[in-house]
Design an enzyme around this catalytic site. Structure first.
Site, short mmCIF file in Angstrom:
data_model
loop_
_atom_site.label_atom_id
_atom_site.label_comp_id
_atom_site.label_asym_id
_atom_site.label_seq_id
_atom_site.Cartn_x
_atom_site.Cartn_y
_atom_site.Cartn_z
N GLN A 158 30.85 11.62 11.52
CA GLN A 158 29.95 10.37 12.12
C GLN A 158 28.53 10.75 12.20
O GLN A 158 28.23 9.60 12.14
CB GLN A 158 30.34 10.21 13.82
CG GLN A 158 30.65 9.46 14.38
CD GLN A 158 30.90 9.25 15.60
OE1 GLN A 158 29.69 10.32 16.72
NE2 GLN A 158 31.58 8.10 16.39
N GLU A 162 -1.09 -5.67 0.03
CA GLU A 162 -0.76 -7.23 0.44
C GLU A 162 -1.29 -6.88 1.99
O GLU A 162 -0.81 -7.96 2.52
CB GLU A 162 -0.09 -7.77 0.56
CG GLU A 162 -0.15 -7.83 -1.56
CD GLU A 162 0.62 -8.97 -2.44
OE1 GLU A 162 1.13 -9.23 -1.51
OE2 GLU A 162 0.85 -8.66 -3.41
N LEU A 182 -8.71 -8.13 -5.30
CA LEU A 182 -9.95 -8.81 -3.38
C LEU A 182 -10.26 -7.41 -3.11
O LEU A 182 -11.63 -6.95 -3.20
CB LEU A 182 -8.75 -8.99 -2.76
CG LEU A 182 -9.33 -9.54 -1.39
CD1 LEU A 182 -10.68 -10.09 -1.51
CD2 LEU A 182 -8.09 -10.42 -0.53
N GLN A 199 17.96 12.22 2.64
CA GLN A 199 18.78 12.53 3.54
C GLN A 199 20.51 13.05 3.40
O GLN A 199 20.71 13.76 3.18
CB GLN A 199 18.64 12.79 5.21
CG GLN A 199 18.54 13.62 6.29
CD GLN A 199 17.59 14.69 5.79
OE1 GLN A 199 16.71 14.25 5.76
NE2 GLN A 199 18.57 15.82 7.03
N GLY A 252 1.94 -14.91 -1.21
CA GLY A 252 2.26 -13.00 -1.96
C GLY A 252 3.24 -11.99 -1.03
O GLY A 252 3.78 -10.89 -1.21
N ARG A 253 3.28 -12.34 0.57
CA ARG A 253 3.73 -11.23 0.69
C ARG A 253 5.06 -11.55 0.71
O ARG A 253 6.48 -10.95 1.51
CB ARG A 253 3.32 -11.27 2.79
CG ARG A 253 2.45 -10.65 2.62
CD ARG A 253 1.62 -10.87 4.09
NE ARG A 253 0.79 -10.11 4.08
CZ ARG A 253 -1.18 -10.62 4.91
NH1 ARG A 253 -0.54 -11.47 5.42
NH2 ARG A 253 -2.07 -10.16 4.26
C1 FAD Z 1 -0.86 0.75 -6.30
C2 FAD Z 1 -1.05 -0.45 -4.98
C3 FAD Z 1 -1.56 -1.12 -5.46
C4 FAD Z 1 -3.07 -2.42 -4.75
N1 FAD Z 1 -3.15 -3.49 -5.56
C5 FAD Z 1 -3.36 -4.49 -5.29
C6 FAD Z 1 -4.35 -5.96 -6.27
O1 FAD Z 1 -3.35 -6.01 -6.90
N2 FAD Z 1 -4.94 -6.32 -5.20
C7 FAD Z 1 -5.69 -5.94 -4.69
O2 FAD Z 1 -6.80 -6.70 -4.01
N3 FAD Z 1 -5.83 -4.80 -4.14
C8 FAD Z 1 -4.94 -4.23 -4.42
N4 FAD Z 1 -4.43 -2.60 -3.82
C9 FAD Z 1 -5.21 -2.17 -2.48
C10 FAD Z 1 -4.42 -2.76 -1.15
O3 FAD Z 1 -3.79 -4.15 -1.01
C11 FAD Z 1 -5.13 -2.10 -0.30
O4 FAD Z 1 -4.82 -0.79 -0.43
C12 FAD Z 1 -4.31 -1.79 1.25
O5 FAD Z 1 -5.30 -3.21 1.11
C13 FAD Z 1 -5.37 -1.02 2.08
O6 FAD Z 1 -6.68 -0.97 2.12
P1 FAD Z 1 -7.74 0.45 2.12
O7 FAD Z 1 -7.52 1.35 0.77
O8 FAD Z 1 -9.36 0.11 1.63
O9 FAD Z 1 -6.99 1.01 3.40
P2 FAD Z 1 -8.87 1.14 4.92
O10 FAD Z 1 -8.49 -0.72 4.91
O11 FAD Z 1 -9.05 2.01 4.98
O12 FAD Z 1 -7.43 1.90 6.01
C14 FAD Z 1 -7.43 2.92 5.96
C15 FAD Z 1 -5.69 2.34 7.90
O13 FAD Z 1 -6.42 2.07 8.57
C16 FAD Z 1 -5.94 1.25 9.66
N5 FAD Z 1 -6.93 0.03 9.22
C17 FAD Z 1 -7.79 0.02 8.98
N6 FAD Z 1 -8.24 -1.67 9.60
C18 FAD Z 1 -8.09 -0.82 10.75
C19 FAD Z 1 -7.86 -2.16 12.22
N7 FAD Z 1 -8.71 -3.49 12.10
N8 FAD Z 1 -6.78 -1.54 13.27
C20 FAD Z 1 -6.07 -1.03 12.75
N9 FAD Z 1 -5.45 -0.15 11.61
C21 FAD Z 1 -6.53 -0.43 10.56
C22 FAD Z 1 -4.94 0.74 7.54
O14 FAD Z 1 -4.08 0.19 8.34
C23 FAD Z 1 -4.77 1.76 7.01
O15 FAD Z 1 -3.80 2.32 7.38
C24 FAD Z 1 -3.65 -2.07 -4.12
C25 FAD Z 1 -2.95 -0.09 -3.67
C26 FAD Z 1 -2.04 0.27 -4.12
C27 FAD Z 1 -2.32 1.04 -3.49
#
Ligand code: FAD
Length: 380
Positions: A279, A363, A125, A336, A242-243
């Protein structure tokens, strides 16, 4: 809600635990260091039926209930979080897509091989400029006779190296934005499709992650899943599924990090006493155990709801959010408790700390889960 496990569920959990203890425990560190998984391990996992956990019985799958599925992913994640996410993407996203939205022809063609692990599945995606805002994806699939012609780049595709079936989200009507997205099955032999190089990740190193690109790649229209232009809804509904896998994976990491910390706290002596006599350490263990318990109850609830009620979107977002934050909290505390020894590779908590991190990102990030939950709370 009844959380007593049935005999079948106990058997699924125990056999996954045995596989994880006997087969994964001793090699997890090496897989992490080499950043790959051997083909034999994937084949063995297939022989146990774990690639077919969610595949329908009629296509050779185990078709287990969601709680059994969650139990298996949790047990495998306890020893190897990379294999756990490979199974989760394969089962809940790829098999889930084809079993729910595929034509009979698609099901006949792909599900039997996915169920045995002969074919491994990926879900694509995300794109370089479209992550949380998944509806803004740019890869196009323009109709041309019996085919679509695909152009664009997808990124972060888990399991891409091994995948024989990619569930890919593309724009079939570029003018319509998220209402013009469709979902296609793409096979890696497709001319014009290419794989990028593996990402150098912080954790989950043995799970493969890379870009895939399309340059005038021709995909048959018969590979469309669900209705044309309905792909965004399909993507979101599959992510709910998936979640359950990601929450279970996070739970497994948290449980194992806790177990390591508990036993280390009994062995490590300072001031002439085991550190668990202090503790400050006892309270850390109590908080860790409490959060794991809570994450487990939330994850099991969402899994049971998926099978009984069908409406579980808010509950699984809550479980994924809480379990992933718990995995990070517990892995951090476990490190830790190990003091300096937690910061080096001598003990596995260093790996759990790295593996836990991404559960709050993929996800749907923790922020995205909070958006889903609050939207549901405010919808009326
Ligand atoms: C190891 C790994 C495996 C993955 N595997 C898959 C896969 O198999 N298939 C696939 O399709 N994708 C995959 N992904 C992609 C993953 O789903 C995305 O990285 C994720 O959805 C976040 O998108 P982004 O990295 O572009 O971050 P961004 O969307 O650019 O977000 C950056 C930051 O801004 C925040 N943010 C963005 N929009 C908002 C909002 N409206 N309000 C508040 N905060 C916001 C986010 O929470 C985050 O903290 C994978 C990622 C990794 C790292």
């Amino acid at each position: 809600m009844d959380f007593d496990l049935s005999e079948d569920q106990i058997m699924m959990r125990d056999s996954a635990r045995e596989f994880a203890d006997k087969r994964l425990k001793d090699i997890a560190e090496e897989l992490d260091a080499k950043a790959t998984m051997p083909d034999e391990l994937l084949a063995e996992t297939g022989e146990l039926g774990y690639f077919g956990l969610l595949a329908p019985d009629q296509y050779g799958g185990l078709e287990v209930d969601m709680l059994s599925y969650a139990l298996v992913i949790e047990e495998i994640a306890r020893k190897c979080a990379g294999l756990a996410i490979t199974l989760s993407v394969h089962n809940s996203l790829t098999i889930g897509a084809i079993a729910t939205y595929g034509t009979d022809e698609n099901k006949e063609k792909f599900l039997p091989k996915l169920a045995t692990g002969e074919f491994i599945g990926a879900y694509s995606l995300s794109e370089p400029d479209s992550g949380t805002d998944a509806g803004s994806l740019k890869t196009t699939a323009i109709a041309d006779g019996d085919h679509y012609i695909l152009n664009g780049t997808k990124n972060w595709v888990s399991t891409a190296k091994w995948a024989k079936v990619f569930v890919v989200f593309v724009l079939t009507n570029p003018e319509a934005g998220s209402k013009g997205i469709s979902c296609l099955v793409v096979e890696p032999e497709t001319e014009g499709m290419s794989l990028g190089v593996p990402e150098k990740k912080m954790g989950l190193k043995c799970s493969d992650t890379r870009d895939i690109s399309f340059l005038d790649a021709k995909v048959p229209k018969a590979n469309l899943l669900g209705e044309e232009h309905n792909g965004f809804k399909i993507a979101l509904s599959l992510l709910d599924n998936g979640r359950i896998g990601v929450a279970s994976q996070a739970l497994g990491i948290a449980q194992e990090a806790f177990n390591e910390a508990l036993s280390y706290s009994k062995e490590r002596k300072q001031f002439g006493r085991p550190i668990c006599d202090f503790q400050a350490i006892q309270f850390k263990l109590a908080d860790m155990a409490m959060r794991i318990d809570c994450a487990r109850l939330m994850t099991y609830r969402a899994a049971v709801l998926k099978d009984t009620d069908g409406r579980y979107s808010k509950e699984i977002s809550m479980a994924k959010l809480y379990a992933s934050e718990t995995a990070n909290y517990v892995a951090n505390q476990a490190l830790q408790i190990h003091g300096g020894y937690g910061y080096v590779k001598e003990y596995p908590v260093e790996r759990y700390f790295r593996d836990a991190r991404v559960t709050e990102i993929y996800e749907g990030t923790s922020e995205a889960q909070r958006i889903v939950i609050s939207r549901d709370l405010l919808k009326d």
